[in-house]
Design a protein around this motif. Structure first.
Motif, PDB file in Angstrom:
ATOM      1  N   THR A  78      40.969  36.930  70.049  1.00 33.75           N
ATOM      2  CA  THR A  78      42.105  36.019  69.944  1.00 33.75           C
ATOM      3  C   THR A  78      42.364  35.562  68.518  1.00 33.75           C
ATOM      4  OG1 THR A  78      40.609  34.227  70.602  1.00 33.75           O
ATOM      5  CG2 THR A  78      42.009  35.161  72.308  1.00 33.75           C
ATOM      6  N   VAL A  79      41.432  35.824  67.592  1.00 36.62           N
ATOM      7  CA  VAL A  79      41.689  35.486  66.192  1.00 36.62           C
ATOM      8  C   VAL A  79      42.218  36.706  65.444  1.00 36.62           C
ATOM      9  CG1 VAL A  79      39.912  33.706  66.216  1.00 36.62           C
ATOM     10  CG2 VAL A  79      39.331  35.992  65.378  1.00 36.62           C
ATOM     11  N   GLY A  80      42.762  37.669  66.194  1.00 36.18           N
ATOM     12  CA  GLY A  80      43.292  38.888  65.589  1.00 36.18           C
ATOM     13  C   GLY A  80      44.410  38.655  64.597  1.00 36.18           C
ATOM     14  N   ILE A  81      45.091  37.505  64.710  1.00 36.74           N
ATOM     15  CA  ILE A  81      46.161  37.194  63.749  1.00 36.74           C
ATOM     16  C   ILE A  81      45.611  37.045  62.333  1.00 36.74           C
ATOM     17  CG2 ILE A  81      47.741  36.132  65.388  1.00 36.74           C
ATOM     18  CD1 ILE A  81      46.574  33.441  64.707  1.00 36.74           C
ATOM     19  N   LEU A  82      44.291  36.928  62.213  1.00 40.89           N
ATOM     20  CA  LEU A  82      43.681  36.853  60.889  1.00 40.89           C
ATOM     21  C   LEU A  82      43.943  38.130  60.091  1.00 40.89           C
ATOM     22  CD1 LEU A  82      41.893  34.858  59.274  1.00 40.89           C
ATOM     23  CD2 LEU A  82      39.903  36.125  60.099  1.00 40.89           C
ATOM     24  N   LEU A  83      44.242  39.219  60.795  1.00 42.64           N
ATOM     25  CA  LEU A  83      44.528  40.487  60.120  1.00 42.64           C
ATOM     26  C   LEU A  83      45.805  40.407  59.284  1.00 42.64           C
ATOM     27  CD1 LEU A  83      43.447  43.385  59.855  1.00 42.64           C
ATOM     28  CD2 LEU A  83      44.934  44.027  61.762  1.00 42.64           C
ATOM     29  N   LEU A  84      46.638  39.412  59.552  1.00 41.27           N
ATOM     30  CA  LEU A  84      47.855  39.235  58.757  1.00 41.27           C
ATOM     31  C   LEU A  84      47.553  38.755  57.344  1.00 41.27           C
ATOM     32  CD1 LEU A  84      50.249  37.556  61.355  1.00 41.27           C
ATOM     33  CD2 LEU A  84      50.381  39.885  60.458  1.00 41.27           C
ATOM     34  N   THR A  85      46.347  38.228  57.116  1.00 42.26           N
ATOM     35  CA  THR A  85      46.020  37.698  55.789  1.00 42.26           C
ATOM     36  C   THR A  85      46.138  38.747  54.690  1.00 42.26           C
ATOM     37  OG1 THR A  85      44.540  36.062  56.795  1.00 42.26           O
ATOM     38  CG2 THR A  85      44.304  36.446  54.437  1.00 42.26           C
ATOM     39  N   PRO A  86      45.491  39.931  54.817  1.00 41.23           N
ATOM     40  CA  PRO A  86      45.678  40.922  53.742  1.00 41.23           C
ATOM     41  C   PRO A  86      47.111  41.432  53.651  1.00 41.23           C
ATOM     42  CG  PRO A  86      44.492  41.893  55.591  1.00 41.23           C
ATOM     43  CD  PRO A  86      44.551  40.411  55.834  1.00 41.23           C
ATOM     44  N   ILE A  87      47.826  41.451  54.768  1.00 43.48           N
ATOM     45  CA  ILE A  87      49.208  41.944  54.757  1.00 43.48           C
ATOM     46  C   ILE A  87      50.125  40.957  54.035  1.00 43.48           C
ATOM     47  CG2 ILE A  87      51.162  42.609  56.208  1.00 43.48           C
ATOM     48  CD1 ILE A  87      49.140  43.469  58.341  1.00 43.48           C
ATOM     49  N   VAL A  88      50.030  39.687  54.415  1.00 47.56           N
ATOM     50  CA  VAL A  88      50.904  38.667  53.819  1.00 47.56           C
ATOM     51  C   VAL A  88      50.564  38.458  52.349  1.00 47.56           C
ATOM     52  CG1 VAL A  88      51.539  36.227  53.895  1.00 47.56           C
ATOM     53  CG2 VAL A  88      51.334  37.529  56.021  1.00 47.56           C
ATOM     54  N   THR A  89      49.282  38.431  52.007  1.00 53.88           N
ATOM     55  CA  THR A  89      48.912  38.263  50.601  1.00 53.88           C
ATOM     56  C   THR A  89      49.354  39.466  49.765  1.00 53.88           C
ATOM     57  OG1 THR A  89      46.689  39.067  51.190  1.00 53.88           O
ATOM     58  CG2 THR A  89      46.994  36.680  50.961  1.00 53.88           C
ATOM     59  N   ALA A  90      49.346  40.658  50.355  1.00 46.24           N
ATOM     60  CA  ALA A  90      49.834  41.838  49.636  1.00 46.24           C
ATOM     61  C   ALA A  90      51.337  41.720  49.362  1.00 46.24           C
ATOM     62  CB  ALA A  90      49.541  43.109  50.437  1.00 46.24           C
ATOM     63  N   ILE A  91      52.085  41.222  50.342  1.00 42.24           N
ATOM     64  CA  ILE A  91      53.524  41.010  50.141  1.00 42.24           C
ATOM     65  C   ILE A  91      53.760  39.965  49.059  1.00 42.24           C
ATOM     66  CG2 ILE A  91      55.640  40.184  51.242  1.00 42.24           C
ATOM     67  CD1 ILE A  91      54.601  41.362  53.872  1.00 42.24           C
ATOM     68  N   ALA A  92      52.966  38.875  49.080  1.00 41.20           N
ATOM     69  CA  ALA A  92      53.104  37.842  48.052  1.00 41.20           C
ATOM     70  C   ALA A  92      52.771  38.406  46.673  1.00 41.20           C
ATOM     71  CB  ALA A  92      52.184  36.664  48.376  1.00 41.20           C
ATOM     72  N   LEU A  93      51.757  39.254  46.612  1.00 45.50           N
ATOM     73  CA  LEU A  93      51.396  39.879  45.346  1.00 45.50           C
ATOM     74  C   LEU A  93      52.500  40.810  44.862  1.00 45.50           C
ATOM     75  CD1 LEU A  93      49.188  40.246  43.209  1.00 45.50           C
ATOM     76  CD2 LEU A  93      48.226  42.078  44.622  1.00 45.50           C
ATOM     77  N   LEU A  94      53.116  41.524  45.796  1.00 44.50           N
ATOM     78  CA  LEU A  94      54.207  42.432  45.448  1.00 44.50           C
ATOM     79  C   LEU A  94      55.410  41.655  44.914  1.00 44.50           C
ATOM     80  CD1 LEU A  94      55.216  45.361  45.475  1.00 44.50           C
ATOM     81  CD2 LEU A  94      56.061  44.963  47.789  1.00 44.50           C
ATOM     82  N   LEU A  95      55.725  40.538  45.538  1.00 48.21           N
ATOM     83  CA  LEU A  95      56.841  39.717  45.066  1.00 48.21           C
ATOM     84  C   LEU A  95      56.566  39.140  43.689  1.00 48.21           C
ATOM     85  CD1 LEU A  95      57.727  37.804  48.374  1.00 48.21           C
ATOM     86  CD2 LEU A  95      58.960  39.731  47.345  1.00 48.21           C
ATOM     87  N   HIS A  96      55.274  38.937  43.404  1.00 51.95           N
ATOM     88  CA  HIS A  96      54.905  38.377  42.102  1.00 51.95           C
ATOM     89  C   HIS A  96      54.977  39.430  40.998  1.00 51.95           C
ATOM     90  CE1 HIS A  96      52.861  35.922  39.113  1.00 51.95           C
ATOM     91  NE2 HIS A  96      51.981  36.904  38.927  1.00 51.95           N
ATOM     92  N   THR A  97      54.527  40.657  41.305  1.00 57.19           N
ATOM     93  CA  THR A  97      54.489  41.702  40.286  1.00 57.19           C
ATOM     94  C   THR A  97      55.824  42.423  40.151  1.00 57.19           C
ATOM     95  OG1 THR A  97      53.651  43.295  41.923  1.00 57.19           O
ATOM     96  CG2 THR A  97      52.027  42.081  40.614  1.00 57.19           C
ATOM     97  N   GLY A  98      56.605  42.492  41.233  1.00 53.80           N
ATOM     98  CA  GLY A  98      57.894  43.158  41.174  1.00 53.80           C
ATOM     99  C   GLY A  98      57.849  44.579  41.714  1.00 53.80           C
ATOM    100  N   TRP A  99      59.024  45.140  41.971  1.00 60.80           N
ATOM    101  CA  TRP A  99      59.161  46.463  42.573  1.00 60.80           C
ATOM    102  C   TRP A  99      59.361  47.569  41.531  1.00 60.80           C
ATOM    103  CZ3 TRP A  99      59.068  47.342  47.908  1.00 60.80           C
ATOM    104  CH2 TRP A  99      59.060  46.193  48.699  1.00 60.80           C
ATOM    105  N   ARG A 100      59.681  47.201  40.322  1.00 54.22           N
ATOM    106  CA  ARG A 100      60.048  48.217  39.347  1.00 54.22           C
ATOM    107  C   ARG A 100      58.834  49.027  38.888  1.00 54.22           C
ATOM    108  NH1 ARG A 100      63.119  44.519  35.095  1.00 54.22           N
ATOM    109  NH2 ARG A 100      61.260  43.290  35.574  1.00 54.22           N
ATOM    110  N   ALA A 101      59.140  50.245  38.376  1.00 47.35           N
ATOM    111  CA  ALA A 101      58.113  51.159  37.869  1.00 47.35           C
ATOM    112  C   ALA A 101      57.031  51.359  38.920  1.00 47.35           C
ATOM    113  CB  ALA A 101      57.541  50.617  36.554  1.00 47.35           C
ATOM    114  N   LEU A 102      55.769  51.219  38.533  1.00 48.68           N
ATOM    115  CA  LEU A 102      54.659  51.416  39.472  1.00 48.68           C
ATOM    116  C   LEU A 102      53.924  50.100  39.702  1.00 48.68           C
ATOM    117  CD1 LEU A 102      53.260  54.803  38.158  1.00 48.68           C
ATOM    118  CD2 LEU A 102      54.766  54.426  40.110  1.00 48.68           C
ATOM    119  N   GLN A 103      54.662  48.993  39.624  1.00 46.80           N
ATOM    120  CA  GLN A 103      54.030  47.693  39.769  1.00 46.80           C
ATOM    121  C   GLN A 103      53.629  47.384  41.205  1.00 46.80           C
ATOM    122  OE1 GLN A 103      57.036  45.183  38.020  1.00 46.80           O
ATOM    123  NE2 GLN A 103      56.125  45.296  35.978  1.00 46.80           N
TER     124      GLN A 103
END
Length: 260
Positions: A78-103
């Motif tokens: 029932t704590v399977g929603i914890l798997l969203l942590t690496p997914i959401v943090t990866a999205i936050a990291l992507l928004l921080h670094t940007g989509w351009r080039a190979l960032q």
């Protein structure tokens, strides 16, 4: 001991360790806490590991944090929603670094590290998954048993949509009162602090899990008891730690001003 049959059925590893170390320990409902204690320990370790990893944004640390996450999920599904942590943090990291080039590569490495660690941790906690057909069959049997208990607990209200919601809310309020007013105030203060700039960037760890688990607890769970409420405890401790850290920083600053 309650839970031994379930542990043998699914093939979980962490509860076996805790049942040997903590025999006869039960929660407020009288159910043994070998599996909940293992789950709480791994949740606390997972929160600490993700905080450690997120502050440095190290993929190696994300792998270790994912390992703790996988074991926590494998201990209590029932704590399977914890798997969203690496997914959401990866999205936050992507928004921080940007989509351009190979960032996008740092975010992708972070995501793959977190998911790979989670998979390894889950397999360690549930070695029976390596026997896929048996694992699926045993999990289906255990899930059916859990939903069958809803009828015994709720009676005629088991078949109405609001029946489990009312009972789950009553269970939450009952367990919450057991904590006492001190922890209620600490939890609310920690929630407010988590929204402030100093702690806001940590929201995938501090706020996301308890918020999503609350949705499951109140609206989706067929029934809950003290063991399910215990899932909130690591998040409450995390919020409480933020309150303590803020108070210490305030006292330290005040002491410096007084000395000067």
């Amino acid at each position: 001991m309650y839970g031994d049959k379930e542990v043998r059925l699914i093939g979980m590893t962490p509860p076996k360790v805790f049942s040997r170390k903590l025999p006869g320990v039960a929660d407020s409902s009288g159910a043994a806490c070998d599996k909940p204690f293992a789950m709480i320990f791994m949740l606390v370790l997972s929160f600490c590991a993700w905080t450690w990893a997120w502050r440095s944004q190290s993929t190696g640390r994300a792998l270790l944090a994912g390992l703790a996450t996988g074991v926590a999920i494998g201990t209590k599904y029932t704590v399977g929603i914890l798997l969203l942590t690496p997914i959401v943090t990866a999205i936050a990291l992507l928004l921080h670094t940007g989509w351009r080039a190979l960032q996008f590569r740092p975010a992708l490495r972070w995501l793959l590290s977190g998911l790979a660690g989670s998979a390894l941790g889950f397999v360690w906690a549930n070695p029976g998954i390596l026997h896929w057909q048996w694992f699926c069959s045993a999990s289906a049997i255990d899930a059916a048993r859990s939903y069958d208990e809803r009828i015994d607990l709720l009676g005629i209200y088991a078949n109405v949509w609001w029946g489990p919601i009312i009972r789950n809310t009553h269970t939450f309020l009952t367990e919450w009162r057991v904590l006492g007013p001190f922890w209620i105030v600490i939890g609310l203060a920690g929630f407010v602090l988590a929204l402030l700039p100093r702690f806001r960037r940590m929201w995938p760890i501090t706020l996301m899990f308890p918020a999503l688990f609350a949705i499951y607890f109140f609206l989706c769970a067929p029934w809950v008891r003290g063991q399910e409420f215990m899932v909130f405890m690591p998040s409450l401790a995390l919020l409480g730690g933020m309150v303590v850290a803020t108070c210490q920083a305030g006292l330290k600053t005040r002491g410096i001003r007084t000395a000067s």
